[in-house]
Design an enzyme around this catalytic site. Structure first.
Site, PDB file in Angstrom:
ATOM      1  N   ASP A  76      31.155  59.194  -0.052  1.00 34.82           N
ATOM      2  CA  ASP A  76      30.866  58.893  -1.445  1.00 34.82           C
ATOM      3  C   ASP A  76      29.377  59.018  -1.725  1.00 34.82           C
ATOM      4  O   ASP A  76      28.565  59.107  -0.803  1.00 34.82           O
ATOM      5  CB  ASP A  76      31.379  57.481  -1.816  1.00 34.82           C
ATOM      6  CG  ASP A  76      31.137  56.452  -0.710  1.00 34.82           C
ATOM      7  OD1 ASP A  76      30.285  56.708   0.150  1.00 34.82           O
ATOM      8  OD2 ASP A  76      31.794  55.412  -0.713  1.00 34.82           O
ATOM      9  N   ASN A 145      36.362  43.459  -1.449  1.00 35.86           N
ATOM     10  CA  ASN A 145      37.537  43.518  -2.319  1.00 35.86           C
ATOM     11  C   ASN A 145      38.586  44.490  -1.766  1.00 35.86           C
ATOM     12  O   ASN A 145      39.550  44.810  -2.441  1.00 35.86           O
ATOM     13  CB  ASN A 145      37.146  43.917  -3.752  1.00 35.86           C
ATOM     14  CG  ASN A 145      36.504  45.303  -3.810  1.00 35.86           C
ATOM     15  OD1 ASN A 145      36.403  45.992  -2.789  1.00 35.86           O
ATOM     16  ND2 ASN A 145      36.074  45.714  -4.989  1.00 35.86           N
ATOM     17  N   HIS A 147      38.020  47.650  -0.821  1.00 36.40           N
ATOM     18  CA  HIS A 147      37.836  49.079  -1.085  1.00 36.40           C
ATOM     19  C   HIS A 147      37.526  49.849   0.195  1.00 36.40           C
ATOM     20  O   HIS A 147      36.970  49.304   1.154  1.00 36.40           O
ATOM     21  CB  HIS A 147      36.777  49.330  -2.182  1.00 36.40           C
ATOM     22  CG  HIS A 147      35.356  49.078  -1.792  1.00 36.40           C
ATOM     23  ND1 HIS A 147      34.431  48.577  -2.684  1.00 36.40           N
ATOM     24  CD2 HIS A 147      34.670  49.273  -0.637  1.00 36.40           C
ATOM     25  CE1 HIS A 147      33.261  48.487  -2.090  1.00 36.40           C
ATOM     26  NE2 HIS A 147      33.381  48.906  -0.843  1.00 36.40           N
ATOM     27  N   GLU A 152      38.216  51.511  -5.506  1.00 39.25           N
ATOM     28  CA  GLU A 152      38.318  50.092  -5.828  1.00 39.25           C
ATOM     29  C   GLU A 152      39.797  49.691  -5.948  1.00 39.25           C
ATOM     30  O   GLU A 152      40.669  50.567  -6.057  1.00 39.25           O
ATOM     31  CB  GLU A 152      37.586  49.817  -7.153  1.00 39.25           C
ATOM     32  CG  GLU A 152      36.096  50.175  -7.133  1.00 39.25           C
ATOM     33  CD  GLU A 152      35.216  49.180  -6.368  1.00 39.25           C
ATOM     34  OE1 GLU A 152      35.709  48.509  -5.427  1.00 39.25           O
ATOM     35  OE2 GLU A 152      34.031  49.065  -6.713  1.00 39.25           O
TER      36      GLU A 152
HETATM   37  C1  F6R Z   1      30.040  53.355   1.751  1.00 39.95           C
HETATM   38  C2  F6R Z   1      31.441  52.982   1.630  1.00 39.95           C
HETATM   39  C3  F6R Z   1      31.862  51.585   1.354  1.00 39.95           C
HETATM   40  C4  F6R Z   1      31.425  50.618   2.455  1.00 39.95           C
HETATM   41  C5  F6R Z   1      31.886  49.202   2.128  1.00 39.95           C
HETATM   42  C6  F6R Z   1      31.409  48.206   3.157  1.00 39.95           C
HETATM   43  O1  F6R Z   1      29.934  54.738   2.040  1.00 39.95           O
HETATM   44  O2  F6R Z   1      32.250  53.841   1.724  1.00 39.95           O
HETATM   45  O3  F6R Z   1      33.254  51.554   1.227  1.00 39.95           O
HETATM   46  O4  F6R Z   1      31.971  51.033   3.682  1.00 39.95           O
HETATM   47  O5  F6R Z   1      31.387  48.833   0.880  1.00 39.95           O
HETATM   48  O6  F6R Z   1      30.016  48.110   3.089  1.00 39.95           O
HETATM   49  P1  F6R Z   1      29.192  47.270   4.154  1.00 39.95           P
HETATM   50  O7  F6R Z   1      29.361  47.949   5.461  1.00 39.95           O
HETATM   51  O8  F6R Z   1      27.776  47.337   3.660  1.00 39.95           O
HETATM   52  O9  F6R Z   1      29.760  45.898   4.135  1.00 39.95           O
END
Ligand code: F6R
Length: 254
Positions: A76, A145, A147, A152
């Site tokens: 992303d 959440n 994702h 989301e």
């Molecule tokens: C970022 C991504 C997000 C993160 C998720 C967890 O490329 O794809 O889905 O993997 O938000 O983020 P952290 O590791 O910072 O808790």
């Protein structure tokens, strides 16, 4: 010490490995990355950004992951940042993994991010990944959440690469690089859940107590778009690496 917790019926196809702490989880994850890529003729690694995979990337750099022919594909990217903005995910991966491994920017593939993102551009990115013969191993983090990437809650399991609006919680959790959550871009382009499930192997990493509740829901709750990460259980080859804190609400023996 790694505890291997084999699947119940709910976790079919999914290996769950629990490491003592985040360092041990990163070491294990790095070994899985190395082993998987060593079997690929033209290795393609799907990379997540965020806090969780950082130790794994450091470990891969320290161990000198063979980067000959290696290509990276991002999950992303924010929409609306300047192309070389340090806070963007492409710049982050370049800094954390690609540059230290000697992977040039032309071997790093990221979703398109123009403000007027068309479905043709998103399809073009998916075609680019298909031309690489797909992703051998996709590293995933999990949002509080549920994702995965920026899919989301409510994202369809067959969703493809597209522009999405970030939820207030996601903006809050991603604000460390920005002045505050109001300065986090509103929109991002993300691989869809359907796109992610096409990777040949998935490696979901979860560390820290703040991931415990959502990890338990994703792995043992119902498989439901309300928890996008639960979709990984539809994939035939998944490894989940958690540390003790993130695993603390999982059933004792799965
Ligand atoms: C970022 C991504 C997000 C993160 C998720 C967890 O490329 O794809 O889905 O993997 O938000 O983020 P952290 O590791 O910072 O808790």
């Amino acid at each position: 010490m790694i505890r291997e917790v084999y699947s119940t019926r709910t976790l079919e196809g999914c290996r769950l490995l629990v490491a003592e702490d985040a360092d041990e989880a990163a070491s294990l994850a790095a070994s899985i990355v190395e082993a998987t890529l060593s079997e690929a003729a033209s290795p393609v690694l799907g990379v997540a950004t965020g806090a969780t995979p950082l130790l794994t990337y450091e470990m891969l750099v320290r161990r000198g992951l063979s980067s000959h022919d290696l290509r990276l594909v991002l999950l992303d990217e924010y929409i609306g940042l300047a192309p070389n903005d340090e806070r963007g995910f492409a710049a982050t991966i370049q800094r954390q993994l690609a540059s230290p491994l000697g992977i040039s920017p032309d071997r790093v593939h990221a979703p398109p991010v123009s403000r007027t993102l068309t479905s043709a551009r998103c399809e073009g990115f998916e075609r680019e990944v298909r031309i690489l013969d797909g992703v051998d191993l996709q590293i995933l983090g999990i949002g509080q959440n549920g994702h995965i990437a920026f899919n989301e809650p409510g994202s369809a399991f067959d969703s493809r690469t597209r522009a999405v609006l970030l939820s207030p919680l996601t903006k809050q959790n991603n604000c460390s690089m920005f002045g505050g959550s109001d300065d986090v871009p509103e929109r991002a382009c993300t691989q869809g859940i359907g796109t992610i499930l096409e990777a040949r192997r998935l490696l979901l990493l979860a560390t820290g107590a703040q991931k415990a509740a959502i990890l338990a829901r994703a792995l043992f709750g119902s498989i439901d778009p309300a928890v996008p990460a639960s979709a990984i259980r539809l994939h035939p080859d998944v490894v989940v690496v958690a540390d003790t804190e993130a695993a603390r609400l999982l059933p004792a023996t799965a």
